[in-house]
Motif scaffolding. Structure first.
Motif, PDB file in Angstrom:
ATOM      1  N   GLN A 284      65.625 122.114  21.309  1.00 35.33           N
ATOM      2  CA  GLN A 284      66.015 123.007  20.211  1.00 35.33           C
ATOM      3  C   GLN A 284      64.895 123.153  19.176  1.00 35.33           C
ATOM      4  O   GLN A 284      65.114 123.645  18.075  1.00 35.33           O
ATOM      5  CB  GLN A 284      67.303 122.531  19.555  1.00 35.33           C
ATOM      6  N   ASN A 285      63.686 122.668  19.533  1.00 37.30           N
ATOM      7  CA  ASN A 285      62.487 122.838  18.706  1.00 37.30           C
ATOM      8  C   ASN A 285      62.668 122.249  17.309  1.00 37.30           C
ATOM      9  O   ASN A 285      62.301 122.846  16.306  1.00 37.30           O
ATOM     10  CB  ASN A 285      62.100 124.321  18.602  1.00 37.30           C
ATOM     11  N   SER A 286      63.241 121.049  17.257  1.00 38.39           N
ATOM     12  CA  SER A 286      63.457 120.376  15.978  1.00 38.39           C
ATOM     13  C   SER A 286      62.609 119.115  15.880  1.00 38.39           C
ATOM     14  O   SER A 286      62.125 118.593  16.891  1.00 38.39           O
ATOM     15  CB  SER A 286      64.934 120.000  15.805  1.00 38.39           C
ATOM     16  N   LEU A 287      62.457 118.631  14.655  1.00 37.58           N
ATOM     17  CA  LEU A 287      61.814 117.357  14.387  1.00 37.58           C
ATOM     18  C   LEU A 287      62.826 116.429  13.720  1.00 37.58           C
ATOM     19  O   LEU A 287      63.771 116.889  13.078  1.00 37.58           O
ATOM     20  CB  LEU A 287      60.603 117.540  13.475  1.00 37.58           C
ATOM     21  N   CYS A 288      62.597 115.138  13.859  1.00 40.13           N
ATOM     22  CA  CYS A 288      63.536 114.131  13.347  1.00 40.13           C
ATOM     23  C   CYS A 288      62.817 113.227  12.357  1.00 40.13           C
ATOM     24  O   CYS A 288      61.651 112.877  12.554  1.00 40.13           O
ATOM     25  CB  CYS A 288      64.080 113.315  14.523  1.00 40.13           C
ATOM     26  N   LYS A 289      63.523 112.834  11.291  1.00 37.06           N
ATOM     27  CA  LYS A 289      62.935 111.938  10.284  1.00 37.06           C
ATOM     28  C   LYS A 289      63.644 110.583  10.201  1.00 37.06           C
ATOM     29  O   LYS A 289      63.084 109.617   9.706  1.00 37.06           O
ATOM     30  CB  LYS A 289      62.978 112.605   8.905  1.00 37.06           C
ATOM     31  N   LYS A 290      64.880 110.500  10.721  1.00 35.35           N
ATOM     32  CA  LYS A 290      65.614 109.237  10.673  1.00 35.35           C
ATOM     33  C   LYS A 290      66.318 108.994  12.002  1.00 35.35           C
ATOM     34  O   LYS A 290      66.743 109.938  12.669  1.00 35.35           O
ATOM     35  CB  LYS A 290      66.668 109.254   9.556  1.00 35.35           C
ATOM     36  N   VAL A 291      66.447 107.716  12.347  1.00 31.07           N
ATOM     37  CA  VAL A 291      67.136 107.325  13.574  1.00 31.07           C
ATOM     38  C   VAL A 291      68.144 106.223  13.249  1.00 31.07           C
ATOM     39  O   VAL A 291      67.807 105.261  12.546  1.00 31.07           O
ATOM     40  CB  VAL A 291      66.146 106.808  14.641  1.00 31.07           C
ATOM     41  N   ARG A 292      69.357 106.392  13.752  1.00 30.00           N
ATOM     42  CA  ARG A 292      70.363 105.324  13.622  1.00 30.00           C
ATOM     43  C   ARG A 292      70.580 104.686  14.985  1.00 30.00           C
ATOM     44  O   ARG A 292      70.844 105.383  15.967  1.00 30.00           O
ATOM     45  CB  ARG A 292      71.679 105.863  13.093  1.00 30.00           C
ATOM     46  N   VAL A 293      70.472 103.381  15.051  1.00 25.34           N
ATOM     47  CA  VAL A 293      70.694 102.621  16.278  1.00 25.34           C
ATOM     48  C   VAL A 293      71.920 101.744  16.072  1.00 25.34           C
ATOM     49  O   VAL A 293      72.039 101.067  15.036  1.00 25.34           O
ATOM     50  CB  VAL A 293      69.467 101.740  16.614  1.00 25.34           C
ATOM     51  N   SER A 294      72.836 101.753  17.039  1.00 25.03           N
ATOM     52  CA  SER A 294      74.019 100.900  16.912  1.00 25.03           C
ATOM     53  C   SER A 294      74.378 100.312  18.269  1.00 25.03           C
ATOM     54  O   SER A 294      74.119 100.914  19.315  1.00 25.03           O
ATOM     55  CB  SER A 294      75.206 101.688  16.339  1.00 25.03           C
ATOM     56  N   ILE A 295      74.973  99.130  18.244  1.00 25.02           N
ATOM     57  CA  ILE A 295      75.470  98.466  19.446  1.00 25.02           C
ATOM     58  C   ILE A 295      76.841  97.888  19.136  1.00 25.02           C
ATOM     59  O   ILE A 295      77.157  97.596  17.986  1.00 25.02           O
ATOM     60  CB  ILE A 295      74.522  97.343  19.924  1.00 25.02           C
ATOM     61  N   ARG A 296      77.637  97.733  20.182  1.00 23.97           N
ATOM     62  CA  ARG A 296      78.955  97.142  19.952  1.00 23.97           C
ATOM     63  C   ARG A 296      79.487  96.508  21.222  1.00 23.97           C
ATOM     64  O   ARG A 296      79.064  96.838  22.334  1.00 23.97           O
ATOM     65  CB  ARG A 296      79.950  98.179  19.427  1.00 23.97           C
ATOM     66  N   THR A 297      80.445  95.638  21.043  1.00 20.38           N
ATOM     67  CA  THR A 297      81.169  95.036  22.152  1.00 20.38           C
ATOM     68  C   THR A 297      82.400  95.884  22.451  1.00 20.38           C
ATOM     69  O   THR A 297      82.716  96.829  21.713  1.00 20.38           O
ATOM     70  CB  THR A 297      81.617  93.610  21.795  1.00 20.38           C
ATOM     71  N   ALA A 298      83.109  95.544  23.530  1.00 20.55           N
ATOM     72  CA  ALA A 298      84.409  96.167  23.778  1.00 20.55           C
ATOM     73  C   ALA A 298      85.363  95.743  22.666  1.00 20.55           C
ATOM     74  O   ALA A 298      85.388  94.583  22.281  1.00 20.55           O
ATOM     75  CB  ALA A 298      84.940  95.751  25.141  1.00 20.55           C
ATOM     76  N   MET A 299      86.129  96.699  22.151  1.00 25.03           N
ATOM     77  CA  MET A 299      86.931  96.416  20.956  1.00 25.03           C
ATOM     78  C   MET A 299      88.401  96.136  21.258  1.00 25.03           C
ATOM     79  O   MET A 299      89.181  95.901  20.351  1.00 25.03           O
ATOM     80  CB  MET A 299      86.821  97.598  19.983  1.00 25.03           C
ATOM     81  N   PHE A 300      88.787  96.174  22.560  1.00 26.37           N
ATOM     82  CA  PHE A 300      90.220  96.079  22.854  1.00 26.37           C
ATOM     83  C   PHE A 300      90.603  94.831  23.646  1.00 26.37           C
ATOM     84  O   PHE A 300      91.743  94.674  24.031  1.00 26.37           O
ATOM     85  CB  PHE A 300      90.660  97.327  23.625  1.00 26.37           C
ATOM     86  N   ASN A 301      89.643  93.955  23.894  1.00 22.94           N
ATOM     87  CA  ASN A 301      89.968  92.703  24.585  1.00 22.94           C
ATOM     88  C   ASN A 301      90.204  91.612  23.548  1.00 22.94           C
ATOM     89  O   ASN A 301      89.275  91.193  22.859  1.00 22.94           O
ATOM     90  CB  ASN A 301      88.821  92.316  25.524  1.00 22.94           C
TER      91      ASN A 301
END
Length: 424
Positions: A284-301
C-alpha cells in the motif's frame, strides 16, 4: 456530448473458500463443505448446503460428530490455493470491463460507466466466463452506486434461482422494490450495533434508511452513515479509489501449531510475522514509525498460568524495510519474554502509518535510503515470482516447529509442483 451516468457492478464469489476446494474435487460438487481457521480452530467458511447445520465460528472440536452426522467435509485453510484462484478470478474480470478494483480476496468492484453492452447481459457474461475459466461461481450486482451494487449482489445470492445470480437495479423502480424488501442490516456498512440504533429510530428497511434525512444521520452517527443513505438514494458518494484506501494499522498474528516455552522459536515467529506485515506495508506504499509486539498464552485453560503483554517500540525513522522492523520487533520480544509460560500466540502491529510524503522529516535525523527501498522492491519481486518465502531474513526457518496445524489441508494444486492435480 452528455457524460454517461455512473454505474458499478460488484462481483462476489459464492462461498469462496469452499468453492476453491471444489474446483479440483468434482466429487465434492454436491457435498457440503466447511473450511477451518488457523490451527483448525473454528469454522470460517461454509458452502451454502452446510449453512443450515453449522454456524460460523463454531469450534471444530465441538462439531466433529455433527459434521459426520450430516456428511459435511472439513478442510484446513489453504491460503496459497485461495490466493492463486482469487488472482485468476480478478484477471478474468479485468479482461471484461474497463476498470475494476479488488475489494477483498473474493470481491471486486467494476466501473461500468459508458459500456455499450446491455448491463444484465454483461453481468451474465462475467458470471459465465469466471465460472468457465476458474471454476468459481460468482454473483453480480449492478447499480448506480457501490452501496446499491453491494445490495444488488446480496439479492443475486439470496434469490439465486429466480435471478440466475445477476441483479441489475439501475432502473429506479426495480431499485425501490429491492430497498423495500431488504432489512437495514443487509446494507453494506450497517453492523449489528448500528442496526439496533437505526431500528430504535423506526428505520427497519433499506428503504427507510434511503428516505431518512442524511444530515440528521450525520449529526447523530457519522459521515459514513450519511454517505450510505445518499448512496441508497442513487447519489454516488464513494470513488473507486476510496474502496481500497491505505490502512492506518497493519496486523499480523497467528496461533502457533504447538505451545512455545523457549525464546528462540518465538523470535523466529516474530521475525516471520514482521516480514509478512512489511509485505502488506509496501503493497500500500506506506511507511511505519512504530511497532507493537505482543505475546500471550492460551487464556481458557484453567490449569495453565496466564500471560499476555505487549510493548510499543519507536523506529529510528519512517521505514518499510523488513530488516529494520524485524530488528526492532525481535529486540522488543526480549523485553517481553518470561520463563515458565507456554506461549500460544504472537502479534505484530505496524502503527503510525503514512505515505512517504506525509512525514515531516528532521533535517538531522536518519532516513531510509533509496538503496534500501530498491532492495525491498527486489525482495518483493522475487517472492512474487517464485513464491512467498523464497527470499527471507535469516531468522525465519524453512519449516518452523511453531507452524500452524493444518491436518485437513488439501494440496496446493496450482502453486506447488509436487502437489499438482493428477488424474488417474
Amino acid at each position: 456530448m452528455q457524460e454517461p451516468k455512473p454505474c458499478f457492478a460488484l462481483v462476489d464469489c459464492n462461498s469462496f473458500y469452499a468453492s476453491c476446494e471444489r474446483v479440483f474435487r468434482p466429487d465434492l460438487a454436491r457435498v457440503p463443505i466447511v473450511v477451518l481457521s488457523n490451527n483448525d480452530g473454528c469454522v470460517v467458511a461454509r458452502s451454502a448446503d452446510a449453512k443450515p447445520f453449522i454456524k460460523m465460528g463454531e469450534p471444530y472440536f465441538q462439531i466433529r460428530e455433527k459434521l459426520v452426522q450430516h456428511g459435511i467435509v472439513a478442510f484446513s485453510s489453504n491460503y496459497a490455493l485461495y490466493g492463486d484462484l482469487s488472482q485468476r478470478v480478478m484477471t478474468v474480470i479485468d479482461s471484461l470491463v474497463v476498470n475494476s478494483t479488488a475489494y477483498s480476496i473474493d470481491e471486486a468492484f467494476c466501473d461500468l460507466g459508458g459500456m455499450t453492452l446491455p448491463l444484465e447481459r454483461l453481468g451474465r457474461q462475467i458470471r459465465s466466463k469466471v465460472l468457465r475459466y476458474t471454476g468459481i461461481p460468482v454473483g453480480v450486482g449492478i447499480a448506480g452506486t457501490k452501496t446499491l451494487a453491494k445490495l444488488a449482489n446480496h439479492a443475486a445470492k439470496r434469490w439465486q434461482r429466480q435471478t440466475g445470480g445477476v441483479v441489475d437495479i439501475t432502473d429506479s423502480v426495480r431499485r425501490d422494490k429491492l430497498l423495500k424488501v431488504c432489512d437495514v442490516s443487509d446494507v453494506w456498512g450497517i453492523g449489528r450495533k448500528m442496526t439496533e440504533h437505526l431500528t430504535g429510530m423506526g428505520i427497519n428497511t433499506a428503504w427507510d434508511l434511503a428516505k431518512a434525512d442524511p444530515w440528521t444521520l450525520r449529526k447523530r452517527f457519522s459521515v459514513l452513515v450519511e454517505k450510505t443513505a445518499r448512496e441508497l438514494q442513487g447519489v454516488p458518494c464513494l470513488e473507486m479509489d476510496e474502496i481500497n484506501s491505505p490502512k492506518q494499522e497493519i496486523c499480523c498474528s497467528r496461533m502457533f501449531g504447538t505451545r512455545l516455552t523457549a525464546i528462540e522459536p518465538l523470535r523466529e515467529a516474530v521475525a516471520a510475522y514482521a516480514a509478512r506485515a512489511c509485505e502488506k506495508l509496501r503493497a500500500q506504499n506506506s511507511l511505519c514509525k512504530k511497532v507493537r509486539v505482543s505475546i500471550r498464552t492460551a487464556m481458557f485453560n484453567p490449569d495453565e498460568p496466564k500471560f499476555a503483554r505487549g510493548v510499543i517500540c519507536e523506529l529510528p525513522y519512517p521505514t518499510d524495510d523488513t530488516r529494520v522492523i524485524t530488528k526492532a520487533a525481535v529486540a522488543a520480544l526480549s523485553e517481553l519474554f518470561q520463563e515458565g509460560f507456554k506461549f500460544s500466540k504472537a502479534e505484530i502491529l505496524l502503527m503510525d502509518l503514512r505515505q512517504p510524503n506525509e512525514f515531516t522529516a528532521d533535517l538531522f535525523a536518519p532516513a531510509q535510503s533509496k538503496g534500501d527501498g530498491r532492495v525491498m522492491h527486489v525482495l518483493d519481486e522475487i517472492n512474487a515470482k517464485w513464491g512467498r518465502g523464497t527470499l527471507r531474513t535469516g531468522r525465519v526457518p524453512v519449516t518452523p516447529e511453531w507452524n500452524m496445524r493444518r491436518e485437513l489441508k488439501s494440496p496446493s494444486f496450482t502453486t506447488r509442483l509436487d502437489e499438482l492435480w493428477t488424474v488417474r
